[in-house]
Motif scaffolding. Structure first.
Motif, PDB file in Angstrom:
ATOM      1  N   THR A  15       0.832  -1.196   0.000  1.00  0.00           N
ATOM      2  CA  THR A  15       0.000   0.000   0.000  1.00  0.00           C
ATOM      3  C   THR A  15       0.873   1.255   0.000  1.00  0.00           C
ATOM      4  N   GLN A  70      -8.061   4.586   1.070  1.00  0.00           N
ATOM      5  CA  GLN A  70      -7.799   3.901   2.337  1.00  0.00           C
ATOM      6  C   GLN A  70      -8.689   4.405   3.471  1.00  0.00           C
ATOM      7  N   GLY A 126      -7.424   1.572   8.257  1.00  0.00           N
ATOM      8  CA  GLY A 126      -7.166   1.081   6.910  1.00  0.00           C
ATOM      9  C   GLY A 126      -6.404  -0.238   6.888  1.00  0.00           C
TER      10      GLY A 126
END
Length: 256
Positions: A15, A70, A126
């Motif tokens: 991410t 997110q 997230g």
């Protein structure tokens, strides 16, 4: 020289990996060098993410860029399902929780509650949503989760106190994840970078940088790739018996 392909065929989700000069992109590249296929998660900059994908694909692996907010309540499910579809697979091997947001304030009174909520929603909730959604698909006997923290959570910073608190929370919550997932052969660890040369976040003339220098054994900023190599180690088969750890990549900072 060709790198050992010990991650060949594995799928890694990284991410916040869209920025070519960031820790996430460096981690994605390091994993790809050893054979992993990569999901580049990014927020807004599709051009930067495309550049990172192009660089990774020169290594002969597959990479895709996927944009998911997110902050969204469906962040985890959306990213996991998009990743599985992109690679036509039912297994995820590696998750690197790198994406985070933050801002700094001169004093306690100036911290808006909306920003407090924004940082915790993005930086803590997230990753939790992503791991929750990934559990049914995480490879047993080899699954890896690596969270990215910050040295500020240990060294202290009034301007960055809320951001630091989110990273401390992420490191703590990961201990519980490791307790549940350890019996399945899935490890959970946290890499804690010190001052790293990413887009001049720690310029040499900054007061915080000078504070770090006075307390470091290795008196310089680190590089994204130096952090990435530690992430790679914790995501590799060599660390099957390492879990629940926080590994500091900080030049040997001395703490109070």
């Amino acid at each position: 020289m060709a790198k050992d392909q010990y991650l060949a065929g594995k799928l890694a989700i990284v991410t916040g990996a869209g920025k070519p000069n960031g820790i996430g992109a460096a981690a994605a590249y390091a994993l790809a060098e050893h054979g992993a296929n990569i999901v580049i998660h990014y927020g807004k900059s599709s051009a930067a993410a495309a550049e990172t994908v192009k660089k990774i694909e020169t290594l002969g692996v597959k990479a895709v860029a996927i944009s998911v907010d997110q902050e969204s309540e469906t962040f985890g499910q959306d990213l996991i399902q998009a990743s599985l579809k992109a690679f036509n697979t039912e297994t995820i091997d590696i998750i690197i929780n790198n994406a985070a947001v933050g801002t700094f304030y001169p004093d306690i009174e100036s911290i808006p509650i909306k920003d407090f909520d924004w940082m915790f929603r993005t930086n803590v909730r997230g990753p939790l949503l992503l791991v929750q959604a990934a559990i049914p698909y995480l490879a047993s006997r080899g699954g890896r989760i690596v969270n990215i923290g910050t040295i500020l959570a240990r060294s202290g910073s009034l301007p960055g106190s809320v951001y630091s608190a989110t990273k401390a929370a992420l490191g703590t919550i990961a201990l519980g994840w490791g307790e549940q997932l350890g019996p399945k052969g899935i490890t959970v660890n946290t890499v804690v970078p010190g001052p790293i040369e990413t887009d001049n976040i720690f310029p040499e003339d900054h007061p915080m940088t000078q504070k770090f220098r006075s307390e470091q054994h290795i008196k310089r900023n680190g590089t994204p790739m130096e952090v990435a190599e530690t992430i790679l180690f914790l995501a590799s088969p060599m660390t099957a018996y390492v879990t629940g750890q926080q590994v500091y990549v900080d030049g040997g900072l001395i703490y109070p």
